[in-house]
Write a protein that holds these residues in place. Structure first.
Motif, PDB file in Angstrom:
ATOM      1  N   TYR A 104     -39.740  13.692  -9.696  1.00  0.00           N
ATOM      2  CA  TYR A 104     -40.368  13.945 -10.991  1.00  0.00           C
ATOM      3  C   TYR A 104     -41.622  13.093 -11.180  1.00  0.00           C
ATOM      4  CZ  TYR A 104     -41.253  14.368 -15.964  1.00  0.00           C
ATOM      5  OH  TYR A 104     -41.873  14.598 -17.163  1.00  0.00           O
ATOM      6  N   TYR A 129     -45.092  14.705 -12.153  1.00  0.00           N
ATOM      7  CA  TYR A 129     -45.820  14.279 -13.347  1.00  0.00           C
ATOM      8  C   TYR A 129     -47.252  13.883 -12.986  1.00  0.00           C
ATOM      9  CZ  TYR A 129     -46.933  12.036 -17.761  1.00  0.00           C
ATOM     10  OH  TYR A 129     -47.530  11.721 -18.953  1.00  0.00           O
ATOM     11  N   TRP A 161     -50.499  15.800 -14.308  1.00  0.00           N
ATOM     12  CA  TRP A 161     -51.475  15.028 -15.078  1.00  0.00           C
ATOM     13  C   TRP A 161     -52.861  15.143 -14.457  1.00  0.00           C
ATOM     14  CZ3 TRP A 161     -54.007  10.392 -13.533  1.00  0.00           C
ATOM     15  CH2 TRP A 161     -54.701   9.726 -14.569  1.00  0.00           C
ATOM     16  N   ILE A 200     -45.762  20.530 -17.325  1.00  0.00           N
ATOM     17  CA  ILE A 200     -44.947  19.676 -16.453  1.00  0.00           C
ATOM     18  C   ILE A 200     -43.495  19.779 -16.912  1.00  0.00           C
ATOM     19  CG2 ILE A 200     -44.593  17.343 -15.560  1.00  0.00           C
ATOM     20  CD1 ILE A 200     -47.512  16.740 -16.395  1.00  0.00           C
ATOM     21  N   LYS A 243     -39.307  18.879 -16.211  1.00  0.00           N
ATOM     22  CA  LYS A 243     -38.308  18.047 -15.537  1.00  0.00           C
ATOM     23  C   LYS A 243     -37.151  18.956 -15.133  1.00  0.00           C
ATOM     24  CE  LYS A 243     -37.598  13.888 -16.954  1.00  0.00           C
ATOM     25  NZ  LYS A 243     -37.170  12.687 -17.729  1.00  0.00           N
TER      26      LYS A 243
END
Length: 217
Positions: A140, A144, A148, A159, A161
């Motif tokens: 993760y 991320y 980003w 994004i 999870k």
């Protein structure tokens, strides 16, 4: 891979047999060794290690190590990795060892990267279609960071999870032209496998970034 080394052992030189035995008995330690460290552990020359790697069917030591890593990596837990990282040595020495390993990884990436596949992925992301970047647990953090970074250069980045129960729900209502990027590292979480299956079932364009060709996705 280990079975292949065992099968080829009778045809090896005496020093080659020493290397084969050490690798078969200690595969989890060998995957972190340089040619120099392996040669010292078996009391043979580095040239002997290079010849051995060629004898058992590999183009070079980096290819040999990657194949060995693929064989054992899926079974290694985080405590296993911590145990093998030589934490008793001075911190500066450990730092140097990690730099050397990363240089080795980059050299292997340069030699073996599939340029056609990279171009296909680049073309897939070069537009304004929605992109969902998904990771879970260890991966993760990578997902991320990638998401980003993409946000800075194009719109429509989400994004997710993988361990979040709403991740599949969000893909279910995603536009039909969406792209899904799943980043997976061993040990491969079941939730990411489910997300990949969901993306395929929905007809979404799927990209999987993984640390091994043996990744179940």
């Amino acid at each position: 891979m280990l079975k292949s080394i065992i099968d080829q052992r009778p045809g090896l030189t005496p020093k080659g047999k020493l290397l084969a035995d050490h690798i078969v008995e200690n595969p989890r330690k060998v995957i972190f060794m340089t040619t120099r460290e392996l040669s010292e552990a078996c009391r043979v020359s580095e040239a002997t290690v290079v010849r051995f790697v060629a004898q058992v069917g590999f183009r070079g030591y980096t290819e040999f190590l990657q194949s060995l890593r693929n064989s054992v990596d899926a079974d290694m837990t985080l405590p296993d990795r911590m145990e093998l990282t030589d934490f008793d040595s001075p911190s500066a020495q450990r730092f140097q060892r990690m730099i050397y390993r990363e240089m080795d990884n980059l050299r292997q990436l340069y030699e073996e990267v599939d340029v056609v596949a990279v171009e296909r992925v680049t073309a897939l992301l070069d537009g304004d279609e929605p992109v969902y970047v998904v990771g879970s647990r260890l991966s993760y953090t990578l997902a991320y960071y990638m998401g980003w970074s993409l946000i800075k250069i194009r719109p429509g980045i989400q994004i997710l999870k993988g361990s979040d129960s709403t991740a599949i729900d969000r893909l279910t209502v995603a536009p039909a032209d969406s792209r899904v990027i799943v980043i997976a590292t061993s040990r491969y979480p079941n939730e990411l496998i489910r997300i990949c299956r969901c993306a395929v079932r929905l007809g979404l364009k799927l990209v999987v970034l993984s640390d091994s060709a043996d990744c179940p996705m």
